[in-house]
Design a protein around this motif. Sequence first.
Motif, PDB file in Angstrom:
ATOM      1  N   LEU A 262      30.337  63.164  10.197  1.00 31.20           N
ATOM      2  CA  LEU A 262      31.754  62.833  10.297  1.00 31.20           C
ATOM      3  C   LEU A 262      32.131  62.171  11.617  1.00 31.20           C
ATOM      4  O   LEU A 262      33.086  61.386  11.654  1.00 31.20           O
ATOM      5  N   VAL A 263      31.417  62.450  12.696  1.00 32.61           N
ATOM      6  CA  VAL A 263      31.758  61.808  13.975  1.00 32.61           C
ATOM      7  C   VAL A 263      31.543  60.293  13.900  1.00 32.61           C
ATOM      8  O   VAL A 263      32.453  59.512  14.238  1.00 32.61           O
ATOM      9  N   PRO A 264      30.370  59.796  13.469  1.00 33.89           N
ATOM     10  CA  PRO A 264      30.233  58.339  13.315  1.00 33.89           C
ATOM     11  C   PRO A 264      31.202  57.767  12.288  1.00 33.89           C
ATOM     12  O   PRO A 264      31.672  56.632  12.437  1.00 33.89           O
ATOM     13  N   LEU A 265      31.516  58.541  11.242  1.00 31.17           N
ATOM     14  CA  LEU A 265      32.462  58.051  10.239  1.00 31.17           C
ATOM     15  C   LEU A 265      33.849  57.878  10.853  1.00 31.17           C
ATOM     16  O   LEU A 265      34.571  56.931  10.511  1.00 31.17           O
ATOM     17  N   ALA A 266      34.223  58.780  11.767  1.00 34.54           N
ATOM     18  CA  ALA A 266      35.511  58.641  12.445  1.00 34.54           C
ATOM     19  C   ALA A 266      35.541  57.378  13.295  1.00 34.54           C
ATOM     20  O   ALA A 266      36.561  56.675  13.360  1.00 34.54           O
ATOM     21  N   LEU A 267      34.438  57.069  13.960  1.00 35.49           N
ATOM     22  CA  LEU A 267      34.352  55.826  14.739  1.00 35.49           C
ATOM     23  C   LEU A 267      34.442  54.614  13.814  1.00 35.49           C
ATOM     24  O   LEU A 267      35.076  53.606  14.149  1.00 35.49           O
ATOM     25  N   ALA A 268      33.812  54.716  12.645  1.00 36.94           N
ATOM     26  CA  ALA A 268      33.881  53.629  11.665  1.00 36.94           C
ATOM     27  C   ALA A 268      35.318  53.437  11.186  1.00 36.94           C
ATOM     28  O   ALA A 268      35.792  52.308  11.015  1.00 36.94           O
ATOM     29  N   ALA A 269      36.032  54.541  10.981  1.00 38.20           N
ATOM     30  CA  ALA A 269      37.432  54.457  10.568  1.00 38.20           C
ATOM     31  C   ALA A 269      38.271  53.769  11.642  1.00 38.20           C
ATOM     32  O   ALA A 269      39.180  52.980  11.331  1.00 38.20           O
ATOM     33  N   ALA A 270      37.958  54.040  12.913  1.00 42.70           N
ATOM     34  CA  ALA A 270      38.680  53.393  14.012  1.00 42.70           C
ATOM     35  C   ALA A 270      38.428  51.884  14.003  1.00 42.70           C
ATOM     36  O   ALA A 270      39.333  51.094  14.326  1.00 42.70           O
ATOM     37  N   GLN A 271      37.218  51.478  13.629  1.00 43.52           N
ATOM     38  CA  GLN A 271      36.915  50.042  13.558  1.00 43.52           C
ATOM     39  C   GLN A 271      37.768  49.362  12.493  1.00 43.52           C
ATOM     40  O   GLN A 271      38.320  48.270  12.718  1.00 43.52           O
ATOM     41  N   LEU A 272      37.926  50.006  11.347  1.00 45.61           N
ATOM     42  CA  LEU A 272      38.772  49.450  10.294  1.00 45.61           C
ATOM     43  C   LEU A 272      40.236  49.414  10.724  1.00 45.61           C
ATOM     44  O   LEU A 272      40.947  48.443  10.437  1.00 45.61           O
ATOM     45  N   ALA A 273      40.669  50.454  11.408  1.00 45.30           N
ATOM     46  CA  ALA A 273      42.061  50.489  11.890  1.00 45.30           C
ATOM     47  C   ALA A 273      42.314  49.351  12.871  1.00 45.30           C
ATOM     48  O   ALA A 273      43.393  48.733  12.856  1.00 45.30           O
ATOM     49  N   TRP A 274      41.336  49.067  13.715  1.00 44.16           N
ATOM     50  CA  TRP A 274      41.455  47.938  14.652  1.00 44.16           C
ATOM     51  C   TRP A 274      41.609  46.627  13.893  1.00 44.16           C
ATOM     52  O   TRP A 274      42.442  45.784  14.266  1.00 44.16           O
ATOM     53  N   GLN A 275      40.838  46.438  12.824  1.00 40.97           N
ATOM     54  CA  GLN A 275      40.962  45.215  12.031  1.00 40.97           C
ATOM     55  C   GLN A 275      42.393  45.027  11.532  1.00 40.97           C
ATOM     56  O   GLN A 275      42.974  43.939  11.661  1.00 40.97           O
ATOM     57  N   VAL A 276      42.939  46.083  10.944  1.00 36.36           N
ATOM     58  CA  VAL A 276      44.274  45.993  10.360  1.00 36.36           C
ATOM     59  C   VAL A 276      45.328  45.752  11.437  1.00 36.36           C
ATOM     60  O   VAL A 276      46.224  44.903  11.283  1.00 36.36           O
ATOM     61  N   ALA A 277      45.207  46.475  12.548  1.00 33.76           N
ATOM     62  CA  ALA A 277      46.234  46.406  13.589  1.00 33.76           C
ATOM     63  C   ALA A 277      46.278  45.057  14.288  1.00 33.76           C
ATOM     64  O   ALA A 277      47.349  44.605  14.713  1.00 33.76           O
ATOM     65  N   THR A 278      45.129  44.390  14.393  1.00 36.59           N
ATOM     66  CA  THR A 278      45.066  43.143  15.174  1.00 36.59           C
ATOM     67  C   THR A 278      44.930  41.897  14.309  1.00 36.59           C
ATOM     68  O   THR A 278      44.820  40.794  14.840  1.00 36.59           O
ATOM     69  N   VAL A 280      45.535  38.623  12.331  1.00 35.86           N
ATOM     70  CA  VAL A 280      46.519  37.536  12.354  1.00 35.86           C
ATOM     71  C   VAL A 280      46.318  36.745  11.057  1.00 35.86           C
ATOM     72  O   VAL A 280      45.458  35.859  10.987  1.00 35.86           O
ATOM     73  N   PRO A 281      47.068  37.051   9.993  1.00 34.84           N
ATOM     74  CA  PRO A 281      46.786  36.489   8.669  1.00 34.84           C
ATOM     75  C   PRO A 281      46.817  34.973   8.594  1.00 34.84           C
ATOM     76  O   PRO A 281      46.122  34.384   7.755  1.00 34.84           O
ATOM     77  N   ASP A 282      47.619  34.302   9.431  1.00 34.63           N
ATOM     78  CA  ASP A 282      47.724  32.849   9.331  1.00 34.63           C
ATOM     79  C   ASP A 282      46.814  32.136  10.323  1.00 34.63           C
ATOM     80  O   ASP A 282      47.003  30.941  10.561  1.00 34.63           O
ATOM     81  N   ARG A 283      45.838  32.833  10.867  1.00 31.43           N
ATOM     82  CA  ARG A 283      44.882  32.205  11.778  1.00 31.43           C
ATOM     83  C   ARG A 283      43.477  32.365  11.177  1.00 31.43           C
ATOM     84  O   ARG A 283      42.870  33.424  11.275  1.00 31.43           O
ATOM     85  N   PRO A 284      42.930  31.318  10.543  1.00 34.28           N
ATOM     86  CA  PRO A 284      41.639  31.426   9.861  1.00 34.28           C
ATOM     87  C   PRO A 284      40.515  31.948  10.750  1.00 34.28           C
ATOM     88  O   PRO A 284      39.684  32.743  10.284  1.00 34.28           O
ATOM     89  N   ALA A 285      40.461  31.514  12.005  1.00 34.58           N
ATOM     90  CA  ALA A 285      39.387  31.968  12.887  1.00 34.58           C
ATOM     91  C   ALA A 285      39.453  33.477  13.095  1.00 34.58           C
ATOM     92  O   ALA A 285      38.411  34.160  13.151  1.00 34.58           O
ATOM     93  N   ASP A 286      40.653  34.016  13.190  1.00 33.41           N
ATOM     94  CA  ASP A 286      40.801  35.459  13.361  1.00 33.41           C
ATOM     95  C   ASP A 286      40.402  36.193  12.080  1.00 33.41           C
ATOM     96  O   ASP A 286      39.750  37.239  12.143  1.00 33.41           O
ATOM     97  N   CYS A 287      40.788  35.655  10.935  1.00 30.64           N
ATOM     98  CA  CYS A 287      40.407  36.271   9.660  1.00 30.64           C
ATOM     99  C   CYS A 287      38.891  36.317   9.515  1.00 30.64           C
ATOM    100  O   CYS A 287      38.325  37.328   9.082  1.00 30.64           O
TER     101      CYS A 287
END
Length: 312
Positions: A262-278, A280-287
């Motif tokens: 569960l500890v690595p899974l929590a870190l993995a969840a944080a990685q997904l949260a970072w994706q969503v939070a940052t 920029v849908p209208d910037r192809p390079a960011d997508c």
Amino acid sequence: MTDTASDIRTQSRLLRWAPPGVRPYLTLARLDRPKPVMLLLYPCWWGLAMAPRPIGVEGAGFGWTDLWYAVLFGIGALVMRGAGCTVNDILDRDFDGRVARTRTRPIPSGAVSPTQAVLFLIAQLLVGFLILVQFNSTTVGLGIASLLVVFTYPLMKRITWWPQFFLGLAFNWGALVGWTAVTGGLALPSLILFAAGICWTLGYDTIYALQDIEDDARIGLKSTARLFGGATRRWVAGFYALTVLGIGAAGLLAGLAPLPFLVPLALAAAQLAWQVATLVPDRPADCLAKFNSNRWFGLLVLAGLVAGRAIA
């Protein structure tokens, strides 16, 4: 959103070193962009790592057989991702010629004819079959069944708003294959892992589809990115939440040691949260960058599964 540049990596070392006549086929199989292979490979390794080991055969933990299977899955993922891309480009050749990011691909550009592409596809499938028959009969049957999804996925963007779901079926089939390679049969944890992987794909491929949203609208192709519109971030967040919950439930049901899993899974969840939070849908390079970052999520989940099974 502005048009994106060609998705062919002309500066790839593989393309620079390969003979000119071979380069279009390497591009057709996307070997100039090998990173997304991991999105197909990780579910295979997840299923392999999560599955309980028969006690008395190399002990209850990992052994040389697991390492050999991991190598076979790696080669198979590379070959079958290339086969899937070849099928996609054969079926989408007319559409690809009308999209900025894909119009320079080998078939629409004329570097490879449709007939040559079909012959290349057959060669890839033969290699994939030679790898598949190294496993037990259940795994062989599942591997053959996956071809139905691989061959039909490219058509889904023409008839449904949910082609990403069908991509999820294809890209996460390996979770079932990896599990059965060890156990010889399916079980509830493997099915939950498969469903969680589909949710993962729905998230990251919706992000990927944002790059083509204007071109897809112009030529009439469907995607979850177009379907969700301004609510895309919320939908992706929901899919990612289901991904983490599903993987967690599957691992615990499979008997993994909770803390190291569960500890690595929590870190993995944080990685997904970072994706969503940052995002920029209208910037192809960011997508594209967010899409590519999913390899780190896959690695963190794998680390948790390996640790949880090794200590269980």
